[in-house]
Design a protein around this motif. Sequence first.
Motif, PDB file in Angstrom:
ATOM      1  N   SER A   1       0.762  -1.183   0.006  1.00 24.15           N
ATOM      2  CA  SER A   1      -0.168  -0.042  -0.095  1.00 24.15           C
ATOM      3  C   SER A   1       0.978   1.379   0.099  1.00 24.15           C
ATOM      4  O   SER A   1       2.108   1.172   0.389  1.00 24.15           O
ATOM      5  N   VAL A   2       0.206   2.465  -0.526  1.00 23.32           N
ATOM      6  CA  VAL A   2       0.847   3.567  -0.427  1.00 23.32           C
ATOM      7  C   VAL A   2       0.863   4.500   1.150  1.00 23.32           C
ATOM      8  O   VAL A   2       1.753   4.917   1.308  1.00 23.32           O
ATOM      9  N   TYR A   3      -0.322   4.114   1.503  1.00 24.57           N
ATOM     10  CA  TYR A   3      -0.572   4.783   2.829  1.00 24.57           C
ATOM     11  C   TYR A   3      -0.324   3.593   3.877  1.00 24.57           C
ATOM     12  O   TYR A   3      -0.894   2.516   3.863  1.00 24.57           O
ATOM     13  N   ASN A   4      -0.451   4.217   5.270  1.00 21.94           N
ATOM     14  CA  ASN A   4      -0.397   3.248   6.473  1.00 21.94           C
ATOM     15  C   ASN A   4      -1.511   3.779   7.178  1.00 21.94           C
ATOM     16  O   ASN A   4      -1.628   4.997   7.729  1.00 21.94           O
ATOM     17  N   ASN A   5      -2.235   2.446   7.575  1.00 21.14           N
ATOM     18  CA  ASN A   5      -3.536   3.070   8.389  1.00 21.14           C
ATOM     19  C   ASN A   5      -3.503   2.603   9.873  1.00 21.14           C
ATOM     20  O   ASN A   5      -4.528   2.690  10.472  1.00 21.14           O
ATOM     21  N   ASP A   6      -2.246   2.677  10.509  1.00 23.78           N
ATOM     22  CA  ASP A   6      -2.164   2.271  11.903  1.00 23.78           C
ATOM     23  C   ASP A   6      -2.889   3.220  12.783  1.00 23.78           C
ATOM     24  O   ASP A   6      -3.478   2.906  13.725  1.00 23.78           O
ATOM     25  N   PRO A   7      -2.915   4.426  12.559  1.00 21.80           N
ATOM     26  CA  PRO A   7      -3.725   5.298  13.317  1.00 21.80           C
ATOM     27  C   PRO A   7      -5.207   5.195  13.270  1.00 21.80           C
ATOM     28  O   PRO A   7      -5.796   5.160  14.302  1.00 21.80           O
ATOM     29  N   LEU A   8      -5.837   4.735  12.031  1.00 25.99           N
ATOM     30  CA  LEU A   8      -7.306   4.384  11.948  1.00 25.99           C
ATOM     31  C   LEU A   8      -7.512   3.145  12.998  1.00 25.99           C
ATOM     32  O   LEU A   8      -8.469   2.808  13.685  1.00 25.99           O
ATOM     33  N   TRP A   9      -6.477   2.052  12.859  1.00 29.51           N
ATOM     34  CA  TRP A   9      -6.604   1.000  13.493  1.00 29.51           C
ATOM     35  C   TRP A   9      -6.543   1.312  15.128  1.00 29.51           C
ATOM     36  O   TRP A   9      -7.251   0.730  15.796  1.00 29.51           O
ATOM     37  N   ALA A  10      -5.651   2.155  15.639  1.00 30.27           N
ATOM     38  CA  ALA A  10      -5.899   2.448  17.088  1.00 30.27           C
ATOM     39  C   ALA A  10      -6.799   3.080  17.396  1.00 30.27           C
ATOM     40  O   ALA A  10      -7.525   3.109  18.444  1.00 30.27           O
ATOM     41  N   LEU A  11      -7.626   3.939  16.496  1.00 25.43           N
ATOM     42  CA  LEU A  11      -9.038   4.667  16.878  1.00 25.43           C
ATOM     43  C   LEU A  11     -10.040   3.630  16.879  1.00 25.43           C
ATOM     44  O   LEU A  11     -10.781   3.750  17.741  1.00 25.43           O
ATOM     45  N   ILE A  12     -10.101   2.633  16.111  1.00 27.78           N
ATOM     46  CA  ILE A  12     -11.028   1.635  15.949  1.00 27.78           C
ATOM     47  C   ILE A  12     -10.954   0.811  17.286  1.00 27.78           C
ATOM     48  O   ILE A  12     -11.992   0.419  17.963  1.00 27.78           O
ATOM     49  N   GLN A  13      -9.837   0.443  17.692  1.00 33.15           N
ATOM     50  CA  GLN A  13      -9.502  -0.227  18.884  1.00 33.15           C
ATOM     51  C   GLN A  13     -10.037   0.398  20.065  1.00 33.15           C
ATOM     52  O   GLN A  13     -10.381   0.074  21.127  1.00 33.15           O
ATOM     53  N   GLN A  14      -9.762   1.764  20.158  1.00 26.77           N
ATOM     54  CA  GLN A  14     -10.222   2.699  21.064  1.00 26.77           C
ATOM     55  C   GLN A  14     -11.528   3.076  21.251  1.00 26.77           C
ATOM     56  O   GLN A  14     -12.135   2.952  22.385  1.00 26.77           O
ATOM     57  N   GLU A  15     -12.109   2.814  20.117  1.00 31.17           N
ATOM     58  CA  GLU A  15     -13.479   3.456  20.076  1.00 31.17           C
ATOM     59  C   GLU A  15     -14.677   2.357  20.375  1.00 31.17           C
ATOM     60  O   GLU A  15     -15.785   2.676  20.588  1.00 31.17           O
ATOM     61  N   ILE A  16     -14.472   1.308  19.589  1.00 31.74           N
ATOM     62  CA  ILE A  16     -15.085  -0.012  19.366  1.00 31.74           C
ATOM     63  C   ILE A  16     -15.249  -0.984  20.312  1.00 31.74           C
ATOM     64  O   ILE A  16     -14.088  -1.513  20.171  1.00 31.74           O
ATOM     65  N   ASP A  17     -16.193  -1.333  20.790  1.00 33.40           N
ATOM     66  CA  ASP A  17     -16.424  -2.544  21.598  1.00 33.40           C
ATOM     67  C   ASP A  17     -17.589  -3.444  21.248  1.00 33.40           C
ATOM     68  O   ASP A  17     -18.751  -2.964  21.660  1.00 33.40           O
ATOM     69  N   PRO A  18     -17.316  -4.484  20.450  1.00 38.33           N
ATOM     70  CA  PRO A  18     -18.500  -5.205  20.100  1.00 38.33           C
ATOM     71  C   PRO A  18     -19.574  -5.452  21.229  1.00 38.33           C
ATOM     72  O   PRO A  18     -20.475  -5.724  20.891  1.00 38.33           O
ATOM     73  N   ALA A  19     -18.907  -5.819  22.470  1.00 38.00           N
ATOM     74  CA  ALA A  19     -19.860  -6.093  23.563  1.00 38.00           C
ATOM     75  C   ALA A  19     -20.746  -5.070  23.715  1.00 38.00           C
ATOM     76  O   ALA A  19     -21.936  -5.590  24.270  1.00 38.00           O
ATOM     77  N   ARG A  20     -20.440  -3.955  23.330  1.00 35.16           N
ATOM     78  CA  ARG A  20     -21.575  -2.777  23.349  1.00 35.16           C
ATOM     79  C   ARG A  20     -22.492  -2.751  22.503  1.00 35.16           C
ATOM     80  O   ARG A  20     -23.370  -1.539  22.823  1.00 35.16           O
ATOM     81  N   VAL A  21     -22.508  -3.382  21.556  1.00 34.62           N
ATOM     82  CA  VAL A  21     -23.348  -3.173  20.517  1.00 34.62           C
ATOM     83  C   VAL A  21     -24.792  -3.324  20.902  1.00 34.62           C
ATOM     84  O   VAL A  21     -25.149  -4.504  21.375  1.00 34.62           O
ATOM     85  N   LYS A  22     -25.730  -2.722  20.518  1.00 37.93           N
ATOM     86  CA  LYS A  22     -27.031  -2.904  21.041  1.00 37.93           C
ATOM     87  C   LYS A  22     -28.142  -3.068  19.794  1.00 37.93           C
ATOM     88  O   LYS A  22     -29.329  -3.316  20.250  1.00 37.93           O
TER      89      LYS A  22
END
Length: 291
Positions: free
Chosen positions: A88-109
């Motif tokens: 790839s041309v870009y690195n999406n590590d920052p997005l991956w960190a954001l996903i891990q920080q904000e999303i918790d599958p157990a909290r899905v309603k």
Amino acid sequence: MPKTALVLSGGGAKGAFQLGAETYAREIKGFKWDIIAGISVGALNGTMLAMERYDRLEYIWRTLTPDQVYTGGLNIWSIFKLLFGAKSVYNNDPLWALIQQEIDPARVKTDLRIGTVSLRTGQYVRFRPEDPGFLEAALASTAIPLVWEPVNISPDQQDMVDGGVRNYSPLGDVLDSDPERIVIINCSSREPPTRTEPFKNALEIGITTLDIMLNEIFVTDLREFERINRNVREAQAFDGSLSNQQGKEYKAYEYYVIEPEEPLGDTLDFSRDILNMRLEAGWRKAKQVLG
């Protein structure tokens, strides 16, 4: 209240449009989502909505900066890396960190499904919060080929990428739950954008090409949905019905399509002024469509 499904397309940074539109539908018109389906940025927005983290999602979009999403770019060094095996041309590590920080599958309603595509098999794969690798699937659903590296979710799910490659508008993901009302929020206008400026490099050409392809997939999908819906209503007017090849009877849906009339710009443009413009455009269009 009718059972209502929310369908969120892909579109990268244009996903801010979805926030404006969804906020108007939910806060002003009182829509409540029983089912949510999304791909690409729609998978991320949809997951936050299914967690009912409405204020947090708005905060993220209103404060988001490019370095919270990706690093890198097309330059001599990235070209050199591509020649020697980079994916790839870009690195999406920052997005991956954001996903891990904000999303918790157990909290899905809410009943939620997101989509990604396997480059190994070409198949569209649907994930739900209870599925192993859901967070990785959320990242994979945003992984635009060549822009970001494919994601390995499990030994059987390797090289997974943006769900829009096969299924830009995941209408089919909600129909099997038999909703009565469907709201579709698309980040792109029906007509592909007209470009007046010359392309700067091959990456711009590739991203623009993908945008056009994804838009055509959505338009084709939506036209077929609208055609069947129209035919079912005509048949019902004469006390008739229509069925698919498996014998399942089609039903007519109350549905709304919220999409921009004009192109919203570059898929990777996360500049503050542009994001604010897209948020406001989503609110205005939802108001126009929903009243």
